[in-house]
Design a protein around this motif. Structure first.
Motif, PDB file in Angstrom:
ATOM      1  N   VAL A 143      19.131  41.490   2.043  1.00  0.00           N
ATOM      2  CA  VAL A 143      19.398  41.465   3.480  1.00  0.00           C
ATOM      3  C   VAL A 143      18.743  42.690   4.091  1.00  0.00           C
ATOM      4  O   VAL A 143      19.204  43.818   3.925  1.00  0.00           O
ATOM      5  CB  VAL A 143      20.902  41.445   3.793  1.00  0.00           C
ATOM      6  CG1 VAL A 143      21.123  41.253   5.286  1.00  0.00           C
ATOM      7  CG2 VAL A 143      21.590  40.334   3.022  1.00  0.00           C
ATOM      8  N   LYS A 146      23.629  37.185  -6.115  1.00  0.00           N
ATOM      9  CA  LYS A 146      24.097  38.337  -5.346  1.00  0.00           C
ATOM     10  C   LYS A 146      23.322  38.487  -4.036  1.00  0.00           C
ATOM     11  O   LYS A 146      22.173  38.066  -3.921  1.00  0.00           O
ATOM     12  CB  LYS A 146      24.024  39.629  -6.160  1.00  0.00           C
ATOM     13  CG  LYS A 146      22.625  40.103  -6.440  1.00  0.00           C
ATOM     14  CD  LYS A 146      22.618  41.522  -7.019  1.00  0.00           C
ATOM     15  CE  LYS A 146      21.191  41.951  -7.301  1.00  0.00           C
ATOM     16  NZ  LYS A 146      21.066  43.327  -7.750  1.00  0.00           N
ATOM     17  N   ILE A 147      23.994  39.104  -3.089  1.00  0.00           N
ATOM     18  CA  ILE A 147      23.419  39.418  -1.780  1.00  0.00           C
ATOM     19  C   ILE A 147      23.517  40.924  -1.622  1.00  0.00           C
ATOM     20  O   ILE A 147      24.590  41.485  -1.810  1.00  0.00           O
ATOM     21  CB  ILE A 147      24.226  38.765  -0.638  1.00  0.00           C
ATOM     22  CG1 ILE A 147      24.453  37.275  -0.882  1.00  0.00           C
ATOM     23  CG2 ILE A 147      23.560  38.990   0.699  1.00  0.00           C
ATOM     24  CD1 ILE A 147      25.238  36.603   0.253  1.00  0.00           C
ATOM     25  N   GLU A 148      22.418  41.564  -1.291  1.00  0.00           N
ATOM     26  CA  GLU A 148      22.479  43.028  -1.194  1.00  0.00           C
ATOM     27  C   GLU A 148      21.766  43.525   0.059  1.00  0.00           C
ATOM     28  O   GLU A 148      20.677  43.049   0.400  1.00  0.00           O
ATOM     29  CB  GLU A 148      21.856  43.630  -2.465  1.00  0.00           C
ATOM     30  CG  GLU A 148      22.098  45.115  -2.577  1.00  0.00           C
ATOM     31  CD  GLU A 148      21.848  45.667  -3.986  1.00  0.00           C
ATOM     32  OE1 GLU A 148      21.884  44.910  -4.973  1.00  0.00           O
ATOM     33  OE2 GLU A 148      21.596  46.874  -4.076  1.00  0.00           O
TER      34      GLU A 148
END
Lengths: 336, 336
Positions: B242, B270-272
């Motif tokens: 992100v 995962k979103i980071e």
């Protein structure tokens, strides 16, 4: 030939699973063949993930088909053995599903040491929920002393252990629960620092009160509104472990909420999904030794919510989603 | 004493920043003191993050106050020097803000080698956007040959480089853009495999067409609907970076969208969040060497959208949010 009964999914639920999404099936089981055993179920575990399997369409595991036996783990006792590895009378765990009896190959069965622990704990604190809490918190969450950890569904099988392992690691722990009895339990019995009753209290206010320096770790069993509030209150380099989304499982359409991924840029944080099956045997062995030791030392407590009677499994399953059950939900199927 | 003009934020915008949120201020600058230089701005960069600074309340950096000079980087030429380190005539980069002239300490200024590159590139492909693309993709995204990478705002300063570095790493690249000219540019000039025009095409259908094995990496510059669709189509162990949420920056309330964190459990993804300022000098040096080499080799192309005239900065800034600009948006403030 053994007369058996099992619960099958008779139809895909829409929303909350109802009793008529299940049917009790009579069958005759063949005697175990070479390398197989016959297991009498003692306890059956009921877990939120099972709702996912009842959904048509893919998940991380294949979905159930109509009339297929409900998926799940049991602990039981071996009544007939045709295996050289598993003697009659062994206590075992297996993925037999919602059934009174099952025939399994010895490779599908894990022998349990009944002398050191209650047999039911192998479905809870020393089973899948225990390993989920342990690996999720320690591998993804990476807790450090002094950090603030928020756990949702904090009196549940996973959440209660997450909070206690967080405490052992020196974190401040805030748990969300659905009633005052559970709030008291997690603070007075389990040593959580604060409880938030999400049904009665203003989550946003309470989170701001209890986490004034932001949330370093969020262990998410619930999703929805609590998660939205947490994401708006992350600390720098926070870690969010997405373990369950129980608030969403019975939704007929995808629920909507704030689009707040911006919070991840602002705080340099990450959100990661976790599945216990990603962690191998070696890590699991270490985890179970540590959890057992913590139980002996009184640092980890657990609670079981045991419903008597195999016939009650579908009704009991609903209680997972209403917040009625309290502790690890198990069906006691038979006596030893 | 130097007559100077700068752009200040005269009021916090609601929604899209308008010209009357800015005011042009005349001031008299003092001559540089010992250790200081006077810089004449040649180019000023306009970037989406600046919208965040115009918001009241905290972000990852302090917000602008009313009447404060608009924040931003410039490249310029040193006209007066009282520093032993920076000779007159040096080309430099500094965080001077939206200003024609600035006085800076030599420690706040980076000397640029104008011989090897166009001076403007130090605000784009060899500046903050270039480093953002490089570190975000390589450090968080961890691209591997054969993986599918989706980039939003793919013809933008960051997105275009992300896609090209992804290509160098052997990925299949799909970019989202807002018109056909940009679609053609990223596929025909930059070597993206596919473009999706989010204003005209059905994003969900196109994503399913182009990413039938799921999305391994998503570089998110935009947020909103594209991100929602991507999250529903992640591959196993996907990584979401992100970087920006430009679709949300002018929202007056937090927009809402599907709550689909469930997809992270299903796919173990995962979103980071990423911020370029998290990466240190050493990593930046390596990055800039590599990007320069790729430019020389013709593996990386870049595009600049240069608006002439300092007075046009507020109008040009709007173009970032309407999708009107094409390439790295710069204001040409003065000639050498």
């Amino acid at each position: 030939m053994i007369n058996n009964q099992y619960w099958a999914m008779s139809s895909h639920p829409e929303g909350m699973p109802k009793k008529d999404n299940f049917k009790l099936v009579n069958e005759i089981l063949e005697e175990p063949q070479f390398g197989q055993v016959l297991i009498k179920t003692l306890f059956l575990t009921l877990d939120p993930y099972m709702r996912g399997r009842m959904r048509p369409g893919p998940s991380y595991a294949p979905g159930l088909k109509k009339d297929e036996i409900m998926t799940g783990e049991i602990v039981g006792i071996v009544e007939i053995s045709n295996s050289t590895k598993i003697p009659i009378g062994s206590f075992v765990r297996a993925r037999s599903g919602w059934t009174k009896y099952s025939v399994k190959s010895d490779s599908e069965v894990i022998i349990l040491d009944h002398s050191s622990s209650r047999i039911s704990t192998y479905l809870g604190v020393l089973g899948m929920p225990g390993l989920t809490a342990y690996h999720g918190l320690l591998e993804i969450g990476q807790p450090k002393a002094g950090e603030t950890l928020v756990v949702s569904a904090a009196s549940g099988a996973v959440g209660a252990l997450v909070g206690q392992i967080g405490k052992i690691n020196g974190c401040r722990i805030i748990g969300t629960v659905g009633n005052e009895v559970k709030a008291k339990y997690i603070t007075e019995e389990l040593g959580f620092d604060y409880a938030i009753n999400y049904k009665k209290e203003n989550i946003e206010e309470k989170i701001k009160d209890f986490c004034e320096n932001g949330i370093d770790i969020y262990f998410d069993n619930v999703g929805g509104e609590i998660t939205d509030v947490v994401l708006n209150n992350l600390a720098y380099k926070a870690r969010v472990i997405v373990c369950g989304q129980i608030s969403q499982y019975n939704a007929i359409k995808t629920p909507i909420g704030p689009r707040n991924l911006w919070s991840l840029i602002r705080t340099q944080s990450k959100i990661e999904g976790m599945l216990v099956s990603e962690y191998g045997d070696k890590k699991n062995q270490v985890a179970l030794k540590r959890i057992s030791k913590w139980i002996l030392e009184g640092k980890v407590k657990y609670k079981e919510d045991i419903i008597e009677g195999f016939q009650n499994a579908p009704d009991a399953f609903q209680k997972l989603f209403t917040g009625e059950n309290f502790g690890k939900l198990l069906i006691k199927v038979d006596d030893i």
